[in-house]
Design an enzyme around this catalytic site. Sequence first.
Site, PDB file in Angstrom:
ATOM      1  N   SER A  85      39.149  36.191  47.771  1.00 45.95           N
ATOM      2  CA  SER A  85      38.393  37.164  47.903  1.00 45.95           C
ATOM      3  C   SER A  85      39.011  38.625  47.923  1.00 45.95           C
ATOM      4  CB  SER A  85      37.459  37.008  49.376  1.00 45.95           C
ATOM      5  OG  SER A  85      38.609  37.098  50.397  1.00 45.95           O
ATOM      6  N   CYS A  86      40.163  38.599  47.914  1.00 46.58           N
ATOM      7  CA  CYS A  86      41.138  39.841  48.100  1.00 46.58           C
ATOM      8  C   CYS A  86      41.836  40.398  47.005  1.00 46.58           C
ATOM      9  CB  CYS A  86      42.193  39.616  49.197  1.00 46.58           C
ATOM     10  SG  CYS A  86      41.181  39.541  50.811  1.00 46.58           S
ATOM     11  N   PHE A  87      42.750  39.477  46.492  1.00 43.29           N
ATOM     12  CA  PHE A  87      43.726  40.113  45.372  1.00 43.29           C
ATOM     13  C   PHE A  87      42.818  40.556  43.983  1.00 43.29           C
ATOM     14  CE2 PHE A  87      47.623  37.315  46.030  1.00 43.29           C
ATOM     15  CZ  PHE A  87      48.027  38.235  47.271  1.00 43.29           C
TER      16      PHE A  87
END
Length: 421
Positions: free
Chosen positions: A260-262
Amino acid sequence: MKITVIGAGYVGLVTATCLSELGHIVHVINRDPHKTASINAGSPPIYEKGLDTLLKKNIGKTLFATTDYRNIRDSNLVFICVGTPHQQDGSADLSMVRAASRSIGENLAKTEHSPIIVVKSTVPPGTTEGIVRPIVLKYAGKSDISFAMNPEFLREGRAVEDFFHPDRIVIGCSDNSIFTHVASVYRNIDAPILVTSIDAAEMIKLVSNAFLATKISFSNEIGNICKRDGIDVYEVMKGVGMDERISPHFLNAGVGFGGSCFPKDVAALIYFAESHGEDPIILKSVMKVNEIQANRMLFILKKRVGELKGKRIAVLGLAFKDDTDDVRDSRAIPVISQLLQEGAIVVAFDPVANITMEKIFPNICYCGTAEEALTDADACLVMTEWPDFSRLGNEFERMKSKIVIEGRRILSYHDREGICW
Ligand code: NAD
């Protein structure tokens, strides 16, 4: 301290639970009543190592879950931990941050008291000052509320450990008394604290993730080059990472980054750069290498098994990494999509993420064990670095043909081909 955490996802629930373990009185607000009921019953709605035990220990004592924003009225600090997913154009969708800010403001309008509002969600520079502050102040009808930005660096799967042992705590704020209040939340945690401007704190988070993603795409590109000449990229990157200027972390070549981040944070930084008239050449290449890497998995597979129509392909690992049930932007998603498009029969297994992936692919076959998935398979793709996969051996003997392609270097089974080794 009395603390309210808004958003009970991977960041919010871990933050709330760990803050309660530190002795603070914590209310975690989530708009989904099923989630709050599950938390109050002592059962975390997400899988995160060690969270279950801490939640059971503190729930109903120093930790309370609710859908009701009224609790912020007597809090000292309010952490905003809602999601900031990316939109089609790469920009961050700040609608949940806006909605939370409005609810905070509306509730503070009904009290004299003003807690410090701390943004923990990952947001583009300018969000706390340009969006959160004006919305909260408008709906509160006040001008004397303080704001800070305290980015979160935890890794899913190791989030509880990361909370108590962070490399650093970053606090972006505009004056010393705000800093002292926010820093005191973490007073029992042994980590350096960096104080910055609010914009810099927002930028530090995006840049940290973009840099880690860059290391991964760089290693993947080197892996692709090494594979051509039969050089082991893992030996190469081990030697490279021994240089202390480089560090050995995030140099594992493979099928690329997800989660969900990079992907969303690199996309948000690209969008931010472009909207300020910059052309972020490196960041765009980081994303491109990552997208291509998933295709390479299919390319190798087709070279080995030929046409995919009607072939039974076992996919081991669905979560974007080990030790989590999170499948957001998992590299298994583009690979399974392509397999289905080409008419393959997908038989999948993940130790904890079958249920979360079922929401994305309801019509593939989910198995209870790796052995079950491998039985009669024409080929196997390993997508996640679950340590349990390293113990697989005889299970591969159950395949119709023993074509095993690894997207993560985790197997000890000898007869496998790596995506870039
Ligand atoms: P998530 O989607 O797991 O959780 C967000 C939660 O907020 C959901 O449960 C949702 O129902 C709730 N929510 C949304 N709007 C709300 C509202 N108005 N009021 C109350 N609850 C609301 O997201 P996450 O993974 O925890 O990420 C949260 C933020 O932290 C994001 O900005 C993310 O980029 C950042 N972050 C995530 C990680 C990670 O590993 N997941 C690490 C560091 C930072």
